[in-house]
Design a protein around this motif. Structure first.
Motif, PDB file in Angstrom:
ATOM      1  N   ILE A  19      42.277  13.264  17.222  1.00  0.00           N
ATOM      2  CA  ILE A  19      43.499  13.025  16.439  1.00  0.00           C
ATOM      3  C   ILE A  19      43.665  14.128  15.419  1.00  0.00           C
ATOM      4  O   ILE A  19      44.768  14.581  15.148  1.00  0.00           O
ATOM      5  CB  ILE A  19      43.458  11.684  15.670  1.00  0.00           C
ATOM      6  N   CYS A  77      46.898  16.465  15.018  1.00  0.00           N
ATOM      7  CA  CYS A  77      47.633  16.568  13.752  1.00  0.00           C
ATOM      8  C   CYS A  77      47.723  18.028  13.301  1.00  0.00           C
ATOM      9  O   CYS A  77      48.771  18.463  12.815  1.00  0.00           O
ATOM     10  CB  CYS A  77      46.970  15.733  12.661  1.00  0.00           C
ATOM     11  N   ILE A 101      50.436  19.721  15.436  1.00  0.00           N
ATOM     12  CA  ILE A 101      51.784  19.351  14.991  1.00  0.00           C
ATOM     13  C   ILE A 101      52.073  19.987  13.640  1.00  0.00           C
ATOM     14  O   ILE A 101      53.167  20.508  13.396  1.00  0.00           O
ATOM     15  CB  ILE A 101      51.925  17.819  14.906  1.00  0.00           C
ATOM     16  N   GLY A 102      51.050  19.967  12.773  1.00  0.00           N
ATOM     17  CA  GLY A 102      51.211  20.513  11.429  1.00  0.00           C
ATOM     18  C   GLY A 102      51.556  21.991  11.468  1.00  0.00           C
ATOM     19  O   GLY A 102      52.477  22.444  10.778  1.00  0.00           O
ATOM     20  N   ILE A 150      68.382  17.407  21.187  1.00  0.00           N
ATOM     21  CA  ILE A 150      67.134  17.736  20.495  1.00  0.00           C
ATOM     22  C   ILE A 150      66.601  16.508  19.752  1.00  0.00           C
ATOM     23  O   ILE A 150      65.403  16.284  19.663  1.00  0.00           O
ATOM     24  CB  ILE A 150      67.321  18.959  19.563  1.00  0.00           C
ATOM     25  N   GLU A 151      67.519  15.654  19.283  1.00  0.00           N
ATOM     26  CA  GLU A 151      67.063  14.464  18.568  1.00  0.00           C
ATOM     27  C   GLU A 151      66.360  13.474  19.503  1.00  0.00           C
ATOM     28  O   GLU A 151      65.390  12.827  19.122  1.00  0.00           O
ATOM     29  CB  GLU A 151      68.246  13.792  17.847  1.00  0.00           C
ATOM     30  N   TRP A 205      62.851  15.003  20.215  1.00  0.00           N
ATOM     31  CA  TRP A 205      61.779  14.854  19.221  1.00  0.00           C
ATOM     32  C   TRP A 205      61.525  13.391  18.856  1.00  0.00           C
ATOM     33  O   TRP A 205      60.781  13.075  17.952  1.00  0.00           O
ATOM     34  CB  TRP A 205      61.972  15.767  18.012  1.00  0.00           C
ATOM     35  N   THR A 206      62.181  12.493  19.565  1.00  0.00           N
ATOM     36  CA  THR A 206      61.761  11.097  19.505  1.00  0.00           C
ATOM     37  C   THR A 206      60.811  10.794  20.656  1.00  0.00           C
ATOM     38  O   THR A 206      59.821  10.073  20.504  1.00  0.00           O
ATOM     39  CB  THR A 206      63.000  10.164  19.598  1.00  0.00           C
ATOM     40  N   PRO A 260      56.971  12.866  20.538  1.00  0.00           N
ATOM     41  CA  PRO A 260      55.931  12.223  19.726  1.00  0.00           C
ATOM     42  C   PRO A 260      55.430  10.926  20.343  1.00  0.00           C
ATOM     43  O   PRO A 260      54.246  10.605  20.279  1.00  0.00           O
ATOM     44  CB  PRO A 260      56.636  11.949  18.390  1.00  0.00           C
ATOM     45  N   PHE A 261      56.353  10.189  20.983  1.00  0.00           N
ATOM     46  CA  PHE A 261      55.954   8.936  21.613  1.00  0.00           C
ATOM     47  C   PHE A 261      54.910   9.196  22.695  1.00  0.00           C
ATOM     48  O   PHE A 261      53.905   8.491  22.797  1.00  0.00           O
ATOM     49  CB  PHE A 261      57.197   8.240  22.194  1.00  0.00           C
ATOM     50  N   LEU A 309      51.624   9.978  21.193  1.00  0.00           N
ATOM     51  CA  LEU A 309      50.972   8.753  20.721  1.00  0.00           C
ATOM     52  C   LEU A 309      50.298   8.019  21.873  1.00  0.00           C
ATOM     53  O   LEU A 309      49.191   7.496  21.726  1.00  0.00           O
ATOM     54  CB  LEU A 309      51.996   7.832  20.049  1.00  0.00           C
ATOM     55  N   MET A 342      47.040   9.301  22.504  1.00  0.00           N
ATOM     56  CA  MET A 342      46.001   8.888  21.539  1.00  0.00           C
ATOM     57  C   MET A 342      45.605   7.437  21.769  1.00  0.00           C
ATOM     58  O   MET A 342      44.456   7.057  21.587  1.00  0.00           O
ATOM     59  CB  MET A 342      46.543   8.989  20.112  1.00  0.00           C
ATOM     60  N   ALA A 343      46.563   6.624  22.165  1.00  0.00           N
ATOM     61  CA  ALA A 343      46.304   5.190  22.257  1.00  0.00           C
ATOM     62  C   ALA A 343      45.304   4.873  23.362  1.00  0.00           C
ATOM     63  O   ALA A 343      44.498   3.951  23.238  1.00  0.00           O
ATOM     64  CB  ALA A 343      47.615   4.441  22.493  1.00  0.00           C
ATOM     65  N   ALA A 351      41.753   5.505  22.277  1.00  0.00           N
ATOM     66  CA  ALA A 351      41.475   4.579  21.180  1.00  0.00           C
ATOM     67  C   ALA A 351      41.169   3.190  21.728  1.00  0.00           C
ATOM     68  O   ALA A 351      40.232   2.508  21.287  1.00  0.00           O
ATOM     69  CB  ALA A 351      42.672   4.515  20.228  1.00  0.00           C
TER      70      ALA A 351
END
Lengths: 403, 528
Positions: free
Chosen positions: A45, A49, A52-53, A84-85, A88-89, A92-93, A96, A99-100, A103
């Motif tokens: 993670i 990060c 992305i940062g 583009i909106e 960028w939704t 990221p999904f 995630l 990562m899930a 986890a």
């Protein structure tokens, strides 16, 4: 500025000196499968990060440099862009999701406490831990080591740097075998606590009236230190955890010694040479020989002499009463009553015994199941004849048994 | 947004004279000022408590305070900063700005407004008075977890009553804001034309109304457990201490969004002005705020990963919490896109807004890390968490508030603040806040639990750094006080009506005179 220079000097000195032997920047990898998995998850993670940062901050900084009015930038007119909106939704999904999945895998492993080789029950008290080896009948309290305890008092004049493992050392460490799956059961004796040894990879709350669990298979012999991590009152910072992991054979020896002392101790009265505070904290041998793991007190029923009662009573007072009622017996006004000049202590004996055995909710724990009758007798004798109290009473284990 | 304001020859009624003006006022600007001044005072008081904490933590060993008092300091620092500083600051900004932004002459319920403010100082004073009670102030942390909180001395009922009063005050303010926004907008000011600050407050107000009663209920159960023999949270009587945690965090998690959503609003006002460009993705900003508001109600369990809930619960709360990253990300991307190809200048409000975007995002990253339940088994209740929530609340909420104050102060007082001093204030604060809180990430990962007055030696260096940062941060705020007081005393250059170049394009408030007259928009503007 002066402050800053002092700090630079202080930290420069400390980094060079031995005071900062092992400070760390990152999470430990630890010594169990779980701690390693969690560390890897943490790093995964972390790097996501960072990625992305770098992207987000990079674009921001680029914009701040190139789109300045002082550089003659003329504002553009755009103020939305559906494509583009949505992008960028959705992206990221998806990240995630990535990562899930790991986890979830790790969490399922964390919860799998089946197939344990041994079970240790951990009970959090204000401000000490109790360990019960459920299948072995061995049980003891673990409190902050006497040296740290002395040094941490305000105005002690002792430099913490001179104390070995300041605040991370206990009188009776938890000893566990290497390579065995240990299941822990957690419960609280009074308020919430949390049992955390970073090298094992997790922490768990200890909740009065409920039992939670966790597990660890320690892979490497060694000493692992941790602390209580749920605010539990005045001495929350002063109830560390020490786990000593030993090879199976040495662990067996230690366990036998624990049982041996329990049997032996039943026959002989406590002597002043056996005070726990005289123990050297570190060498593993000291742990193996911690003969007070079960208290070296006389057997139930055997009468105490005034001298033995006062010595044993002082020990019990220091490990069970002092954190609230204070070393000088003056208590803390408004919260913890003084022992010195107390009406209970100077009044009828029966009321005093009742109070110690039953406690006083919500502040004072019931000591009926924490202390043995002779320890209760000794500590009551001590309280009634110390701190300027002088009732002259000598309380016997038999007096306790009748309550 | 173009505006045609029709000024008639009506004479302004000035404020009443003397002290009673402030006691009896129903004017939204007066009440806004009262909230802001109270907030600033409490910010300094709560800050002083933080400095007690940082002084004790400067080096290993106990130097200054008893552990019990230390615990009271962490408890009161949090309660005062949350309920005494940040929330009143937002309420103050709402009072000042919402009517001016939507073209309304005042708040919808002016006398209620007076009442909701005047509850606040008494509640806060009562909370402070517990410091002098037998047994000291509450010392169980701002979460007031039982059974520990039941060990509080004489301060216990007073702490609970403080929360009740603060809750009433917040609910009244929230009702007032909702009624104002829904009923008092000028003709043409449709919902989807409202400034983002108004939108974020509207959503925040609904959160407040939903959560404060839950908190009030939970602490009332504590009260009856202590004094009336109930056992809601006592296992010996059939209760459950963890039930309190569920109730608390059902309040507590939306509460932290109460502390951040209006900040999003403020930053969304500032960035377009100084980028000289319309806010990018206005409608997605509104939807993102609403999504965050909704998600805030269904993620509370991530504060309780270590209590031993069933694995299904752990996983559910993990997934739900991770989702928050999506709308929050949308907001950050929109702010950056607003700046992208703008014509950016760096007046103080913009500096604070940029710092907000950078540092809040950093706090967002650590938040995402903590949403992962297995990893949180390590992070939970360590300084990693302390670093996280100070990044989102100090360099998040507080930075946005300070930025907002610089942005609107010339409008309120008619005077420009001293830009050089303000830049000094910004840089000192930003550098010191990072010096204070960045090392705490390392401390937490290395194993330092939170809420401890003394620590093992390996934590010494970073704590020393952190304390130095904390003290610089604290004393830098005196510059802020000086700047604000100068403007309030009408010293410094006159501000123009527009205040910022082109700001009239970005908000109705900048079409009004500076300082804003005592009564504004008695005739509503026409918004096209």
């Amino acid at each position: 500025m002066k402050k800053l220079m002092t700090l630079l000097a202080v930290s420069g000195f400390a980094v060079a000196g031995e005071a900062s032997a092992d400070y760390a920047l990152n999470l430990t990898e630890g010594v169990t499968e779980l701690s390693r998995d969690i560390h890897d998850l943490h790093m995964l993670i972390f790097w996501i990060c960072v990625g992305i940062g770098v992207l987000v901050y990079g674009i921001l900084v680029y914009s701040l440099i190139h789109h300045r009015k002082s550089k003659g930038a003329v504002p553009a007119q755009f103020h939305e862009n559906t494509k583009i909106e949505i992008l960028w939704t959705v992206i990221p999904f998806l990240i995630l999701l990535g990562m899930a999945i790991p986890a979830t895998r790790v969490m399922i492993k964390v919860y799998d406490t089946t197939g344990a080789d041994l079970t240790v029950k951990v009970t959090g008290y204000q401000w000490k831990w109790k360990y019960d080896y459920l299948d072995e009948g061995v049980s003891f309290f673990s409190t902050l080591s006497a040296k740290s305890n002395e040094a941490r008092q305000m105005g002690s004049g002792i430099d913490p740097a001179t104390v070995d493992h300041y605040l991370l050392d206990v009188d009776h460490p938890l000893v566990l075998p290497v390579g065995k799956k240990v299941r822990f059961l957690f419960t609280g004796g009074d308020v919430l606590h949390a049992w955390w040894v970073p090298d094992l990879g997790w922490k768990k709350d200890t909740i009065p009236g409920f039992i939670t669990d966790g597990w660890a298979t320690i892979e490497k012999p060694g000493t692992y230190r941790g602390q209580c991590t749920e605010l539990c009152g005045r001495d929350h910072a002063f109830m560390p955890i020490v786990v000593i992991a030993k090879p199976e054979a040495e662990y067996r020896e230690w366990l036998a010694a624990q049982k041996g002392t329990a049997v032996q101790a039943a026959g002989e009265p406590a002597t002043s040479q056996e005070k726990p505070s005289d123990h050297q904290p570190e060498p593993p041998l000291a742990a193996a020989g911690s003969s007070e793991a079960t208290s070296p007190a006389p057997a139930i029923g055997e009468p105490l002499t005034q001298e033995v009662a006062m010595t044993l009573g002082k020990e019990v007072y220091e490990s069970h009463c002092q954190s609230c009622h204070q070393a000088n017996g003056e208590g803390v006004p408004g919260l913890f009553p003084a022992i010195h000049g107390s009406q209970v202590v100077q009044g009828p004996l029966a009321a005093h015994i009742q109070l110690v055995l039953n406690g006083k909710p919500p502040l004072m724990a019931s000591f009926r199941n924490i202390l043995k009758p002779q320890e209760v007798a000794a500590v009551i004798t001590y309280q009634r004849n110390a701190f300027g109290n002088s009732t002259g009473d000598l309380v016997q284990p038999a007096d306790i048994a009748t309550h | 947004m173009s505006v045609s304001a029709i000024h008639d020859d009506h004479h302004d009624h000035g404020p009443a004279k003397g002290l009673m003006r402030w006691v009896t006022t129903t004017n939204h600007k007066d009440i806004g000022t009262l909230y802001m001044v109270t907030s600033l005072i409490m910010f300094m008081v709560g800050g002083a408590m933080a400095l007690v904490i940082r002084a004790e933590l400067f080096e290993p060993g106990m130097q200054f305070v008893d552990p019990m008092f230390y615990n009271s300091m962490t408890t009161l620092h949090a309660l005062i900063m949350v309920f005494g500083a940040v929330m009143p600051a937002f309420a103050g900004l709402a009072n000042w700005m919402i009517p001016m932004m939507i073209g309304s002459p005042d708040m919808a319920l002016p006398r209620l407004n007076n009442w909701s403010f005047w509850l606040l100082p008494f509640a806060v004073l009562m909370l402070m008075s517990t410091l002098f009670m037998e047994g000291g102030a509450a010392a169980a942390g701002w979460t007031l977890y039982p059974p520990l909180v039941l060990q509080t001395g004489a301060a216990f009922p007073f702490t609970i009553f403080t929360i009740h009063i603060l809750g009433v005050s917040s609910i009244l303010a929230a009702i007032n804001i909702i009624v104002t926004i829904l009923n008092m907008r000028a003709p043409g000011m449709t919902l989807m034309k409202m400034p983002l600050f108004v939108w974020t407050w509207l959503i925040t107000a609904f959160l407040l109304i939903a959560i404060m009663p839950v908190f009030a209920g939970a602490v009332t159960m504590l009260l009856t457990d202590k004094f009336f023999g109930t056992s809601f949270f006592n296992a010996a009587g059939g209760g459950d201490p963890v039930l309190y945690q569920h109730l608390f965090w059902f309040f507590g998690h939306p509460e932290v969004y109460v502390l951040i959503l209006p900040s999003f609003g403020i930053v969304s006002q500032i960035i377009p002005t100084f980028s000289r460009k319309r806010l990018f993705g206005y409608s997605s900003m509104v939807y993102a705020t609403a999504s965050i508001g909704f998600l805030s109600f269904i993620v509370w369990g991530h504060h309780q990963y270590t209590v031993g809930m069933p694995i299904e619960g752990e996983l559910y709360f993990t997934y739900a919490t991770m989702l928050i990253a999506v709308p929050t990300g949308v907001k950050v991307f929109n702010w950056i896109s607003t700046m992208w190809r703008g014509a950016i200048t760096f007046e103080s409000p913009m500096l604070w807004a940029i710092a907000f975007v950078v540092l809040f995002t950093l706090g967002g990253f650590t938040g995402l890390m903590m949403s992962i339940s297995p990893a949180d088994l390590q992070y939970h209740d360590t300084y990693f968490i302390v670093a996280h929530f100070h990044y989102v609340l100090v360099s998040g909420a507080v930075f946005a508030i300070i930025g907002g104050v610089y942005y609107w102060l010339p409008k309120w007082t008619g005077r420009m603040y001293d830009e050089r001093l303000a830049q000094l204030h910004f840089w000192l604060t930003t550098l010191s806040v990072n010096l204070c809180f960045f090392p705490q990430h390392f401390l937490g990962l290395a194993g330092m639990p939170r809420r401890i007055p003394d620590y093992a030696l390996q934590f010494a260096e970073f704590n020393a750094w952190s304390s130095v940062g904390g003290f610089i941060f604290g004393f830098s705020q005196l510059i802020f006080c000086y700047i604000v007081i100068r403007c309030m005393r009408r010293q410094g250059e006159h501000a123009s009506d527009e205040v910022w170049e082109g700001a009239g394009e970005h908000g109705l408030e900048f079409t009004l005179p500076s300082p804003a007259p005592y009564h504004t928009w008695e005739t509503p503007p026409n918004v096209h």
